[in-house]
Design a protein around this motif. Sequence first.
Motif, PDB file in Angstrom:
ATOM      1  N   GLU A 458       0.939  -1.236  -0.046  1.00 48.37           N
ATOM      2  CA  GLU A 458       0.065  -0.017   0.012  1.00 48.37           C
ATOM      3  C   GLU A 458       0.816   1.265  -0.016  1.00 48.37           C
ATOM      4  O   GLU A 458       0.215   2.346  -0.406  1.00 48.37           O
ATOM      5  CB  GLU A 458      -0.941  -0.065   1.351  1.00 48.37           C
ATOM      6  CG  GLU A 458      -1.922  -1.233   1.329  1.00 48.37           C
ATOM      7  CD  GLU A 458      -2.784  -1.476   0.079  1.00 48.37           C
ATOM      8  OE1 GLU A 458      -3.545  -0.065  -0.727  1.00 48.37           O
ATOM      9  OE2 GLU A 458      -2.632  -2.136  -0.588  1.00 48.37           O
ATOM     10  N   ALA A 459       1.999   0.973   0.343  1.00 40.55           N
ATOM     11  CA  ALA A 459       2.849   2.232   0.371  1.00 40.55           C
ATOM     12  C   ALA A 459       3.737   2.693  -0.923  1.00 40.55           C
ATOM     13  O   ALA A 459       4.237   3.566  -1.076  1.00 40.55           O
ATOM     14  CB  ALA A 459       4.063   2.193   1.792  1.00 40.55           C
ATOM     15  N   LEU A 460       3.645   1.537  -1.652  1.00 40.26           N
ATOM     16  CA  LEU A 460       4.406   1.612  -2.971  1.00 40.26           C
ATOM     17  C   LEU A 460       4.024   2.903  -3.855  1.00 40.26           C
ATOM     18  O   LEU A 460       4.923   3.397  -4.399  1.00 40.26           O
ATOM     19  CB  LEU A 460       4.226   0.152  -3.676  1.00 40.26           C
ATOM     20  CG  LEU A 460       5.366  -0.771  -3.072  1.00 40.26           C
ATOM     21  CD1 LEU A 460       5.247  -2.005  -3.967  1.00 40.26           C
ATOM     22  CD2 LEU A 460       6.810  -0.450  -3.389  1.00 40.26           C
ATOM     23  N   PRO A 461       2.592   3.033  -4.014  1.00 38.54           N
ATOM     24  CA  PRO A 461       2.270   3.971  -4.964  1.00 38.54           C
ATOM     25  C   PRO A 461       2.942   5.398  -4.360  1.00 38.54           C
ATOM     26  O   PRO A 461       3.463   6.187  -5.436  1.00 38.54           O
ATOM     27  CB  PRO A 461       0.801   4.103  -4.834  1.00 38.54           C
ATOM     28  CG  PRO A 461       0.406   2.661  -4.501  1.00 38.54           C
ATOM     29  CD  PRO A 461       1.598   2.127  -3.497  1.00 38.54           C
ATOM     30  N   ALA A 462       2.939   5.735  -3.310  1.00 39.61           N
ATOM     31  CA  ALA A 462       3.675   6.806  -2.800  1.00 39.61           C
ATOM     32  C   ALA A 462       5.171   6.781  -3.102  1.00 39.61           C
ATOM     33  O   ALA A 462       5.631   8.108  -3.559  1.00 39.61           O
ATOM     34  CB  ALA A 462       3.454   7.239  -1.338  1.00 39.61           C
ATOM     35  N   VAL A 463       5.826   6.066  -2.984  1.00 42.76           N
ATOM     36  CA  VAL A 463       7.159   5.757  -3.349  1.00 42.76           C
ATOM     37  C   VAL A 463       7.356   6.074  -4.712  1.00 42.76           C
ATOM     38  O   VAL A 463       8.412   6.809  -5.246  1.00 42.76           O
ATOM     39  CB  VAL A 463       7.757   4.491  -2.590  1.00 42.76           C
ATOM     40  CG1 VAL A 463       9.309   4.327  -3.219  1.00 42.76           C
ATOM     41  CG2 VAL A 463       7.662   4.335  -1.240  1.00 42.76           C
ATOM     42  N   LEU A 464       6.711   5.397  -5.669  1.00 42.66           N
ATOM     43  CA  LEU A 464       7.042   5.479  -6.830  1.00 42.66           C
ATOM     44  C   LEU A 464       6.366   6.958  -7.396  1.00 42.66           C
ATOM     45  O   LEU A 464       7.127   7.370  -8.300  1.00 42.66           O
ATOM     46  CB  LEU A 464       5.667   4.317  -7.876  1.00 42.66           C
ATOM     47  CG  LEU A 464       6.114   3.041  -7.242  1.00 42.66           C
ATOM     48  CD1 LEU A 464       4.769   2.141  -7.896  1.00 42.66           C
ATOM     49  CD2 LEU A 464       7.502   2.564  -8.105  1.00 42.66           C
TER      50      LEU A 464
END
Length: 474
Positions: A458-464
């Motif tokens: 769930e945190a990946l989109p913000a990282v990307l």
Amino acid sequence: MSHITAMEPLFTPAETARIDQAAPAHGATLPALMEHAGRAVADAIHRRYRPCRVLVLAGPGNNGGDGYVAARHLAARGWPVMVAPVGTPRPGSPAADAAAQWRFPLVDATTARVSAADLVIDAIFGAGLARDLAPDCAALLAAARTLVAIDMPSGVDGATGALRGQAARAALTITFVARKPGHLLLPGKAQCGTVLCADIAMPPGAIATITPSVWRNTPALWQLPVLAAAGHKFDRGHLTILAGAMSGAAILAANAARRAGVGLLTLATDTPLTGAAPGIMIRTDPLATLLTDPRRQVWLCGPGLGIDRAGPLLATLIAANRTILADADALTACADHPERLHGVGVITPHEGEFSRVFPDLAGDKLSRARAAATITGAVVVLKGEDTVIAAPDGRAAINDNAPPSLATAGSGDTLSGIIAGLLTQGMPAFEAACAGVWLHGAAAHTHGPGLIAEDLAEALPAVLATLQATRNTT
């Protein structure tokens, strides 16, 4: 998240010495480089600390010479500085010249002097120590209240991160030109504190005499897939994950792979499966049937699969010449038989799994990962706080952005899903593994405290999104 800059090679002490030796031919004398290095140390200390009583423990070599220069620059700024020699520089050497420019008295190197100082500069040996640190030197450093190391805390092997005797823990380490593997590899990493890499005007031609093979794992090392304006889901690949009775591991991997950008995802199972997201396809067909679909080129084998099932299924995938990431039970199924991994693209063992598959490999983490890559022909992701990614062609990267919160159940399954998702989108194995490891750590940082494995996807989109924005402004 840091800005994307140039790739960061990691040079061993031997490689750094060769760069130093090449410097004069490219227009930089060793005394001039030592002056730049010492000034950089003084600048770093001046930026981070208030003026206080400083004791420089100066060794006999170039590290000690850097210490004498740092002492001179701090004293010129009004800091109360004393220098305690720990050995005598060779006459005529740059270190001897630097010592001669120190115009203030020298003091004896005693634990009483060390403990009385507010800040101690470790300029004894640096990264190039070829033997264990003598107990008397170790005792001096251990007495420091606040320790700043030049190049590397004395007693830490710059090539491997191993401890040579008892190494004290520095609050700050200032190195030059490039970091060394020992700055990123445990246990040495834990002794370095904050690591700064200072520019000392080393000529690019001197640096170019070394062809790097090990890098710090940063976004400069890889390029994530770029979505085409007219693309569709099949362009982004179809990942198939083998799921077993412990289906939670496969579901964690699946969620991460989808967030990493894979176009289609199938969980292949022969047992009832619940808890998968609506966008995940579930297939109960025999493996042989699924392999008839030429679009199913990338497979993840191992998480939650069960050891007895993982071995035969892995062998079938290898025989079918598919791109495979093997993790968890698939690795344990190859215990004492690394040859069973020939044909696998990426393996992601933690230390326990690694020791089961490669019981005869000993030595430092970087060397063991590289040896395993050579033996198997696979990219090896040897996990931990200091994850090493090693390719069969000798390239390697060391990752340093993993927070302790990643030590939670299911974290490894999520990592394998991210890497498999990037493989499915066409990234080469080494780059996909490096990117997956970095994104995994960045996702944990983005989420913050209270992390569980489910949070990582769930945190990946913000990282990307942040990574994409950073690339667009670089």
